[in-house]
Enzyme design. Structure first.
Site, mmCIF file in Angstrom:
data_model
loop_
_atom_site.group_PDB
_atom_site.id
_atom_site.type_symbol
_atom_site.label_atom_id
_atom_site.label_comp_id
_atom_site.label_asym_id
_atom_site.label_seq_id
_atom_site.Cartn_x
_atom_site.Cartn_y
_atom_site.Cartn_z
ATOM 1 N N ASN A 7 5.233 -9.151 14.270
ATOM 2 C CA ASN A 7 5.703 -8.197 13.005
ATOM 3 C C ASN A 7 6.263 -9.345 12.087
ATOM 4 O OD1 ASN A 7 7.651 -7.276 11.591
ATOM 5 N ND2 ASN A 7 9.093 -6.344 13.066
ATOM 6 N N ARG A 91 2.638 -4.848 13.058
ATOM 7 C CA ARG A 91 3.293 -4.045 12.362
ATOM 8 C C ARG A 91 2.906 -4.370 10.848
ATOM 9 N NH1 ARG A 91 8.503 -5.712 9.220
ATOM 10 N NH2 ARG A 91 8.890 -3.307 8.022
ATOM 11 N N ARG A 241 16.561 -7.487 -3.010
ATOM 12 C CA ARG A 241 15.896 -6.145 -3.945
ATOM 13 C C ARG A 241 16.836 -5.256 -4.613
ATOM 14 N NH1 ARG A 241 12.231 -4.198 1.140
ATOM 15 N NH2 ARG A 241 12.044 -6.464 1.964
ATOM 16 N N GLU A 386 11.311 -1.921 17.427
ATOM 17 C CA GLU A 386 9.991 -1.286 16.684
ATOM 18 C C GLU A 386 8.764 -2.042 17.698
ATOM 19 O OE1 GLU A 386 11.990 -3.371 13.387
ATOM 20 O OE2 GLU A 386 10.734 -2.064 12.135
#
Ligand code: ADP
Length: 401
Positions: A7, A91, A241, A386
């Site tokens: 990942n 991922r 962000r 995940e």
């Protein structure tokens, strides 16, 4: 079947070696601050403590090499050689409209992922480097791509279209895609299990709050809306962000400062969010420490973040036509009680009641129900996984080859 899950994030690389039959994690670790001063690897063999070591990693290729060294290390490793790795699950952040589920990686898949580079400039190139580095070292091992965008492909047009001329959707695929799908899929399914209900009958809002953050509305097990958009820049403010803005903010600043689109994109992707407002750090632990020291801009960054999260939850409550459960997950969602308390304060008008004492304790691996028994909506802290979803998908696809 032993599956190595990779990942690659913007500055991190998480890895796990999973026995996919028993779902036992044999070893796991995290390469942090890749490409930043002070990079390190934290490796943990099952049943043993974590060991952190400073290792210079100038890019993700260096990080993959470090992972392989750790897994095959005579003392810290869990396999004698690379031959014991049966498959690799990657991922991948952006799969565009092409990928509605996980797929085995071949040249055409690599090309399709590269075509999405523009859409996820912080992530897809890093993901591809992860794949190519693994291919170099393990050319015969099958690899599977699990996309962050895939779970969101059920969104209806009214949710994923932007009100710009339709030709941009036709020409360039400009639409909302959504990200963190693997995490939202995992926690929404886990929430249904914990509630002892079928996912088909539930309306859930899942909040993945980490370095990158997104909130998703899941109705009957299917995504109906999510905060991130064409790229992982959309939605609410994150570590670096900006999240969604009045679009004129972008053209206004670019004109005033004579910036190119690339320069403007860098400001929005890397210099905004918690970092841009607080002026302290993109890491929430640093912003928390600064706020505790009386830094007013760190305080403002947090106030903005809590408010934006609460507003999205409110709007998804309407989109879903009610809500049975809210989940907090990921680095900040799992570890920052103040964020959960402040967000839930806003949600009191929806009948949310937080067990404030338990919420304070729920950090560093403690999970459970955050709401009181008489809360109108159950609020849960679930540690996302995940990697397990990626290992399950990889095994299913490779076994069917
Ligand atoms: P990524 O999007 O890179 O996967 P994570 O989900 O790991 O990010 O989240 C990283 C964020 O979680 C950082 O802002 C970090 O400060 C925060 N975080 C991690 N652990 C803690 C903690 N114990 N207390 C407060 N914040 C934490």
């Amino acid at each position: 079947m032993k599956v190595l899950v990779i990942n690659c994030g913007s500055s991190s690389l998480k890895y796990q070696l999973i026995d996919s039959q028993s779902e036992e994690v044999l070893a796991k670790g995290l390469c942090e601050r890749i490409g930043i001063e002070g990079s390190s690897v934290t490796h943990q063999k099952a049943g043993e403590g974590k060991k952190t070591e400073a290792v210079l990693m100038k890019d993700h290729t260096d990080a993959v090499k470090v992972v392989i060294e750790k897994l095959t290390d005579p003392a810290e490793g869990v396999i004698a050689s690379l031959k014991e790795i049966d498959a690799v699950g990657h991922r991948i952040v952006h799969g565009g409209e092409k990928f509605k589920g996980s797929v085995v990686i071949d040249d055409s898949v690599l090309e399709a992922i590269a075509e999405c580079n523009d859409l996820a400039p912080l992530h897809n190139p890093a993901n591809l480097i992860g794949i190519n580095s693994c291919k170099e070292i393990m050319p015969d091992v099958p690899m599977v791509a699990v996309f962050d965008t895939a779970f969101h492909q059920t969104m209806p047009e009214k949710a994923f279209m932007y009100a710009v001329p339709y030709k941009y959707y036709e020409k360039f695929g400009v639409r909302k895609y959504g990200f963190h799908g693997t995490s939202h899929r995992y926690v929404s399914e886990k929430m249904a299990d914990l509630m002892g209900r079928k996912k088909e009958e539930l309306k859930l809002i899942t909040c993945h709050i980490g370095n990158g953050s997104s909130i998703t509305a899941v109705k009957g097990g299917k995504v109906i809306d999510t905060t991130m958009g064409l790229t992982p820049l959309g939605g609410f403010m994150m570590g670096t962000r900006s999240g969604s803005l009045d679009p004129s903010v972008i053209t206004f600043i670019a004109e005033k400062e004579h910036l190119t689109p690339e320069e403007m994109s860098k400001i929005l992707n890397k210099e905004s969010g918690l970092l841009g407002i607080s002026g302290v750090s993109s890491d929430d632990r640093d912003v928390c420490a600064a706020e505790a020291d009386g830094n007013m801009r760190a305080h403002l960054a947090h106030e903005m973040l809590y408010y934006q999260i609460a507003k999205y939850i409110g709007s998804y409550y309407v989109a879903l036509g009610g809500c049975d459960g809210i989940v907090f997950t990921a680095g900040i969602g799992e570890n920052q009680p103040m964020l959960r308390e402040k967000v839930c304060d806003y949600l009191e008008c929806l009948g949310v009641k937080l067990d404030k004492e338990f919420n304070k304790q729920a950090t560093c691996g403690v999970t459970g129900t955050l709401s009181t028994p008489d809360s109108a909506i159950r609020v849960e802290l679930i540690a996302t996984d995940e990697e397990m979803v990626i290992a399950r998908d990889t095994r299913a696809i490779v076994e069917a080859l």
